[in-house]
Design a protein around this motif. Structure first.
Motif, PDB file in Angstrom:
ATOM      1  N   CYS A  75      56.078 -19.553 -22.663  1.00 49.15           N
ATOM      2  CA  CYS A  75      56.875 -19.757 -21.447  1.00 49.15           C
ATOM      3  C   CYS A  75      58.372 -19.615 -21.736  1.00 49.15           C
ATOM      4  CB  CYS A  75      56.573 -21.121 -20.838  1.00 49.15           C
ATOM      5  SG  CYS A  75      54.919 -21.213 -20.090  1.00 49.15           S
TER       6      CYS A  75
ATOM      7  N   GLU B 289      55.783 -26.964 -10.333  1.00 49.32           N
ATOM      8  CA  GLU B 289      55.045 -25.906  -9.642  1.00 49.32           C
ATOM      9  C   GLU B 289      55.508 -24.504 -10.047  1.00 49.32           C
ATOM     10  OE1 GLU B 289      55.727 -26.218  -5.477  1.00 49.32           O
ATOM     11  OE2 GLU B 289      57.912 -26.314  -5.652  1.00 49.32           O
ATOM     12  N   TRP B 290      56.151 -24.390 -11.186  1.00 45.95           N
ATOM     13  CA  TRP B 290      56.689 -23.099 -11.610  1.00 45.95           C
ATOM     14  C   TRP B 290      55.589 -22.179 -12.129  1.00 45.95           C
ATOM     15  CZ3 TRP B 290      61.125 -23.159  -9.467  1.00 45.95           C
ATOM     16  CH2 TRP B 290      61.918 -24.314  -9.453  1.00 45.95           C
ATOM     17  N   SER B 291      55.788 -20.873 -11.919  1.00 47.20           N
ATOM     18  CA  SER B 291      54.830 -19.869 -12.369  1.00 47.20           C
ATOM     19  C   SER B 291      55.526 -18.848 -13.266  1.00 47.20           C
ATOM     20  CB  SER B 291      54.221 -19.144 -11.154  1.00 47.20           C
ATOM     21  OG  SER B 291      55.217 -18.362 -10.504  1.00 47.20           O
ATOM     22  N   CYS B 292      54.747 -17.921 -13.820  1.00 46.26           N
ATOM     23  CA  CYS B 292      55.312 -16.878 -14.685  1.00 46.26           C
ATOM     24  C   CYS B 292      56.338 -16.033 -13.937  1.00 46.26           C
ATOM     25  CB  CYS B 292      54.191 -15.984 -15.226  1.00 46.26           C
ATOM     26  SG  CYS B 292      53.067 -16.822 -16.350  1.00 46.26           S
TER      27      CYS B 292
ATOM     28  N   ASN C 217      51.225 -28.150 -15.237  1.00 52.57           N
ATOM     29  CA  ASN C 217      52.373 -28.417 -14.376  1.00 52.57           C
ATOM     30  C   ASN C 217      52.031 -29.342 -13.216  1.00 52.57           C
ATOM     31  OD1 ASN C 217      54.287 -27.058 -15.820  1.00 52.57           O
ATOM     32  ND2 ASN C 217      54.255 -25.202 -14.574  1.00 52.57           N
TER      33      ASN C 217
ATOM     34  N   ARG D  97      49.153 -23.840 -14.570  1.00 52.22           N
ATOM     35  CA  ARG D  97      49.178 -24.531 -13.275  1.00 52.22           C
ATOM     36  C   ARG D  97      48.613 -25.944 -13.408  1.00 52.22           C
ATOM     37  NH1 ARG D  97      46.015 -21.357 -10.850  1.00 52.22           N
ATOM     38  NH2 ARG D  97      47.606 -19.793 -10.402  1.00 52.22           N
TER      39      ARG D  97
ATOM     40  N   SER E 265      47.377 -18.445 -16.427  1.00 47.00           N
ATOM     41  CA  SER E 265      48.048 -18.982 -15.233  1.00 47.00           C
ATOM     42  C   SER E 265      47.372 -20.263 -14.755  1.00 47.00           C
ATOM     43  CB  SER E 265      48.046 -17.937 -14.112  1.00 47.00           C
ATOM     44  OG  SER E 265      48.878 -16.850 -14.447  1.00 47.00           O
ATOM     45  N   ASN E 266      46.058 -20.277 -14.817  1.00 43.15           N
ATOM     46  CA  ASN E 266      45.327 -21.484 -14.410  1.00 43.15           C
ATOM     47  C   ASN E 266      45.635 -22.655 -15.341  1.00 43.15           C
ATOM     48  OD1 ASN E 266      44.073 -20.205 -12.246  1.00 43.15           O
ATOM     49  ND2 ASN E 266      42.304 -19.570 -13.473  1.00 43.15           N
TER      50      ASN E 266
ATOM     51  N   ARG F 259      54.075 -11.238 -17.007  1.00 46.90           N
ATOM     52  CA  ARG F 259      53.010 -12.069 -17.567  1.00 46.90           C
ATOM     53  C   ARG F 259      52.193 -11.313 -18.617  1.00 46.90           C
ATOM     54  NH1 ARG F 259      48.146 -14.382 -13.841  1.00 46.90           N
ATOM     55  NH2 ARG F 259      47.835 -12.129 -13.633  1.00 46.90           N
TER      56      ARG F 259
END
Length: 358
Positions: free
Chosen positions: A170, A269-272, A263, A260, A256-257, A180
């Protein structure tokens, strides 16, 4: 009815899907397949439910748009009206965004263009050589991007300290702006810590070919903040620099799962994608040119302008200034004395008409 009738849709669709697989990156291919399945249903092998290239677990999957697909015996049966009606229903019933509607329109346009070129498709209506040309294009709202502040970056990375691989991964998204899959395809040979460089390049590993989304290789410098993290990161014996908990290549969706889930437990709630935008946004706020940002991120300058132009500080502040008066330069005593001496010398040479003018 004029001209020859093209083969039934599933024949052309299967050929078109094979064409996409050969010419698109895997992620783009997967997305295109999903959109075609939404419109036509599972009428050919390539549009069957499941992850492209894998056959397991298909019996557990459900077709979200079952019963809503456009039915046609021949490709000529599909005209602008049918496509417009399908998209309108999806917007009304499934809350599709303008972008989703336009992306379906885009892949259908490519399908018909392919059919015209390779299968002799001829529309029944001469007004519509490619029926999708007359399908409504929806106006998309201004792009809204999310990115982390410096405080939020520290908070996010602190949460991941218990997960060394994910922490380093990250940090790479945040401080190098990688996509990603770009980071998940990095091998140990791609990270040059001694030169402080990350190579994002096409490669074939275990018989599987991969290339960046834009099909263009690039090199991204490693910042001081990222260097400290990567230097302390201990990669295992895996060929992958960032590997899954099993020591294999991390599946993008699984990663990603996992992110998630972590987090969510920490109210983040941040994503790639947010991490990648963080890189571009902070560079823009620092005043770096959109051209440099686009080169580092592997995007076109126009895409970067769309995302980050509003963040560039004082980009054209001087352009709007037009009310200021031209400053008056006043001569000081020393300058006046010098001018008098010059004038006196000039008068002595026969030029008596020259005077000092303020």
């Amino acid at each position: 009815m004029q001209g020859c009738i093209c083969p039934r849709p599933y024949v052309i669709l299967e050929a078109f899907c094979k064409h996409l697989e050969a010419t698109r990156t895997f992620k783009s291919f997967k997305n295109d397949i999903s959109r075609l399945r939404t419109f036509f249903g599972t009428i050919c092998d390539s549009l069957q439910l499941g992850y492209p290239g894998k056959k397991e677990c298909k019996q557990k999957l459900k077709d979200k748009y079952d019963g809503e697909h456009v039915k046609a015996e021949f490709l000529e049966d599909i005209g602008p009206e049918a496509i417009n009606n399908f998209i309108s229903k999806r917007i009304e019933l499934n809350n599709w965004s303008p972008k989703s509607a336009n992306l379906l329109r885009q892949i259908l346009h490519k399908l018909f263009a392919y059919a015209i070129k390779h299968h002799g498709f001829r529309s029944r209506d001469r007004r519509y050589p490619n029926p999708v040309t007359y399908v409504e294009r929806y106006r998309e709202p201004a792009t809204v991007i999310r990115f982390l502040s410096l405080k939020q970056i520290d908070e996010q990375l602190k949460v991941l300290e218990k997960f060394p691989v994910m922490h380093a991964l990250c940090a790479t998204y945040i401080y190098a702006g990688l996509r990603r899959e770009e980071a998940l395809w990095l091998t140990k040979e791609d990270i040059l810590l001694d030169k402080r460089l990350i190579k994002v390049q096409a490669k074939t590993i275990d018989g599987k070919f991969w290339q960046p989304k834009t099909k263009s290789n690039r090199v991204v410098p490693i910042s001081s903040a990222l260097y400290e993290i990567l230097q302390s990161y201990k990669s295992s014996g895996s060929k992958w620099f960032f590997h899954s908990p099993e020591g294999k290549q991390w599946n993008p969706d699984n990663f990603s799962n996992d992110l998630r889930e972590i987090n969510k437990k920490n109210n983040l709630e941040w994503s790639c994608l947010d991490f990648r935008h963080t890189f571009g946004s902070h560079l823009a706020q620092k005043g770096e040119s959109l051209y440099k940002i686009s080169k580092l991120m592997g995007n076109s300058p126009e895409i970067c302008r769309k995302h980050y132009a509003a963040l560039i500080p004082e980009e054209m502040a001087d352009v709007v200034e037009f009310t200021e008066k031209t400053p008056v330069i006043q001569n000081d005593n020393e300058t006046q004395e010098l001018l008098r001496e010059l004038l006196s010398e000039i008068k002595g040479k026969g030029n008596p008409k020259i005077k000092i003018s303020r």
